[in-house]
Design an enzyme around this catalytic site. Structure first.
Site, PDB file in Angstrom:
ATOM      1  N   LYS A  59       0.819  -1.215   0.000  1.00  0.00           N
ATOM      2  CA  LYS A  59       0.000   0.000   0.000  1.00  0.00           C
ATOM      3  C   LYS A  59       0.861   1.277   0.000  1.00  0.00           C
ATOM      4  CE  LYS A  59      -4.026  -2.061   2.292  1.00  0.00           C
ATOM      5  NZ  LYS A  59      -4.967  -1.910   3.430  1.00  0.00           N
ATOM      6  N   THR A  67      -5.629  -6.648  10.871  1.00  0.00           N
ATOM      7  CA  THR A  67      -5.878  -5.388  10.153  1.00  0.00           C
ATOM      8  C   THR A  67      -5.260  -4.194  10.871  1.00  0.00           C
ATOM      9  OG1 THR A  67      -7.968  -6.331   9.374  1.00  0.00           O
ATOM     10  CG2 THR A  67      -7.697  -3.947   9.146  1.00  0.00           C
ATOM     11  N   HIS A  97      -2.318  -5.306   1.574  1.00  0.00           N
ATOM     12  CA  HIS A  97      -3.625  -5.939   1.359  1.00  0.00           C
ATOM     13  C   HIS A  97      -3.384  -7.395   1.014  1.00  0.00           C
ATOM     14  CE1 HIS A  97      -7.608  -6.865  -0.340  1.00  0.00           C
ATOM     15  NE2 HIS A  97      -6.923  -7.519  -1.273  1.00  0.00           N
ATOM     16  N   ARG A 149       2.293  -6.267   9.165  1.00  0.00           N
ATOM     17  CA  ARG A 149       1.576  -5.087   9.647  1.00  0.00           C
ATOM     18  C   ARG A 149       2.116  -4.592  10.979  1.00  0.00           C
ATOM     19  NH1 ARG A 149      -4.473  -6.868   7.544  1.00  0.00           N
ATOM     20  NH2 ARG A 149      -4.498  -5.547   5.690  1.00  0.00           N
ATOM     21  N   ARG A 184      -2.327 -14.130   4.714  1.00  0.00           N
ATOM     22  CA  ARG A 184      -3.046 -13.422   5.780  1.00  0.00           C
ATOM     23  C   ARG A 184      -2.309 -13.575   7.118  1.00  0.00           C
ATOM     24  NH1 ARG A 184      -7.333  -9.958   4.476  1.00  0.00           N
ATOM     25  NH2 ARG A 184      -7.835 -10.191   6.677  1.00  0.00           N
ATOM     26  N   ASN A 217      -1.933   0.373   6.772  1.00  0.00           N
ATOM     27  CA  ASN A 217      -1.438  -0.877   7.361  1.00  0.00           C
ATOM     28  C   ASN A 217      -0.585  -1.716   6.403  1.00  0.00           C
ATOM     29  OD1 ASN A 217      -3.509  -1.677   5.726  1.00  0.00           O
ATOM     30  ND2 ASN A 217      -4.706  -2.709   7.308  1.00  0.00           N
ATOM     31  N   PHE A 262     -15.277   4.211   6.870  1.00  0.00           N
ATOM     32  CA  PHE A 262     -13.901   4.487   6.444  1.00  0.00           C
ATOM     33  C   PHE A 262     -13.713   4.409   4.922  1.00  0.00           C
ATOM     34  CE2 PHE A 262     -13.929  -0.093   7.648  1.00  0.00           C
ATOM     35  CZ  PHE A 262     -13.500  -0.670   6.467  1.00  0.00           C
TER      36      PHE A 262
HETATM   37  P1  ADP Z   1      -8.173  -6.489   5.794  1.00  0.00           P
HETATM   38  O1  ADP Z   1      -7.322  -5.610   4.893  1.00  0.00           O
HETATM   39  O2  ADP Z   1      -7.403  -6.983   6.990  1.00  0.00           O
HETATM   40  O3  ADP Z   1      -8.857  -7.611   5.036  1.00  0.00           O
HETATM   41  P2  ADP Z   1     -10.739  -5.131   5.820  1.00  0.00           P
HETATM   42  O4  ADP Z   1     -11.070  -5.887   4.578  1.00  0.00           O
HETATM   43  O5  ADP Z   1     -11.724  -5.180   6.955  1.00  0.00           O
HETATM   44  O6  ADP Z   1      -9.317  -5.556   6.408  1.00  0.00           O
HETATM   45  O7  ADP Z   1     -10.535  -3.582   5.463  1.00  0.00           O
HETATM   46  C1  ADP Z   1      -9.909  -3.182   4.262  1.00  0.00           C
HETATM   47  C2  ADP Z   1      -8.956  -2.060   4.575  1.00  0.00           C
HETATM   48  O8  ADP Z   1      -9.696  -0.931   5.032  1.00  0.00           O
HETATM   49  C3  ADP Z   1      -7.971  -2.330   5.714  1.00  0.00           C
HETATM   50  O9  ADP Z   1      -6.834  -3.074   5.318  1.00  0.00           O
HETATM   51  C4  ADP Z   1      -7.610  -0.921   6.152  1.00  0.00           C
HETATM   52  O10 ADP Z   1      -6.665  -0.316   5.260  1.00  0.00           O
HETATM   53  C5  ADP Z   1      -8.958  -0.218   6.011  1.00  0.00           C
HETATM   54  N1  ADP Z   1      -9.715  -0.229   7.274  1.00  0.00           N
HETATM   55  C6  ADP Z   1     -10.332  -1.310   7.832  1.00  0.00           C
HETATM   56  N2  ADP Z   1     -10.953  -0.978   8.985  1.00  0.00           N
HETATM   57  C7  ADP Z   1     -10.738   0.360   9.160  1.00  0.00           C
HETATM   58  C8  ADP Z   1     -11.115   1.322  10.142  1.00  0.00           C
HETATM   59  N3  ADP Z   1     -11.849   0.964  11.193  1.00  0.00           N
HETATM   60  N4  ADP Z   1     -10.689   2.600   9.981  1.00  0.00           N
HETATM   61  C9  ADP Z   1      -9.951   2.972   8.902  1.00  0.00           C
HETATM   62  N5  ADP Z   1      -9.569   2.127   7.936  1.00  0.00           N
HETATM   63  C10 ADP Z   1      -9.945   0.835   8.054  1.00  0.00           C
HETATM   64 MG    MG Z   2     -10.295  -7.508   3.530  1.00  0.00          MG
END
Ligand code: ADP
Ligand code: MG
Length: 140
Positions: free
Chosen positions: A11, A93, A117, A104, A87, A114, A59
């Site tokens: 990212k 996350t 992806h 992360r 993962r 973070n 978000f």
């Molecule tokens: P992951 O990337 O771990 O699969 P999600 O699919 O839930 O997580 O979310 C996609 C992306 O959105 C996250 O990697 C992060 O960059 C962002 N994100 C998730 N939750 C939040 C939050 N509460 N506030 C701000 N950004 C968020």
């Molecule tokens: Mg996701």
């Protein structure tokens, strides 16, 4: 265990901090092979399409703004159990909750910024790979 493909994105926060090689070393150490890779800058509209599943989240707008703010590295990882393995190597996350030694935890800045992806299941991995790559670009 079967060989799988998964989509990985390094990212904007990580490309800006020049740690793409350090992150990719983690994948290679875990025996995931990078079988396709390119550095691109998403438009906001492309980020919105990619993260459409999150369009109802508070978000969403901020996430799409951030994901289009600087270049990203999109890549396909291949190996045994690649989706779950990626993962696991990525960590939770929110970097603050991620296990020590995960990407992360070590490279993430915040729950939004973070570092990486990773696809969350095999079916979504194939959809996400097709979003960025043609079959000709998956070189094994
Ligand atoms: P992951 O990337 O771990 O699969 P999600 O699919 O839930 O997580 O979310 C996609 C992306 O959105 C996250 O990697 C992060 O960059 C962002 N994100 C998730 N939750 C939040 C939050 N509460 N506030 C701000 N950004 C968020
Ligand atoms: Mg996701």
């Amino acid at each position: 265990m079967s060989a799988q493909r998964t989509l990985s994105i390094i990212k904007p926060d990580a490309t800006a901090r020049n740690v793409t090689g350090s992150i990719n070393a983690r994948f290679e150490q875990a025996e995931l092979r990078i079988i396709a890779q390119k550095k691109i800058q998403l438009t906001k509209a492309q980020a919105e399409k990619f993260y459409e599943v999150h369009s109802d989240k508070a978000f969403y707008d901020s996430l799409c703004e951030y994901m289009s703010s600087a270049p990203v590295v999109v890549q396909v990882l291949y190996g045994d159990n690649a989706v779950a393995k990626n993962r696991e190597i990525m960590g939770a996350t929110n970097p603050a909750n991620a296990e020590i030694g995960t990407i992360r935890r070590d490279f993430g800045q915040s729950i939004e910024h973070n570092a990486v992806h990773g696809s969350d299941c095999v079916e979504n991995a194939e959809i996400e790979i097709a979003f960025f790559f043609s079959g000709l670009e998956l070189v094994g």
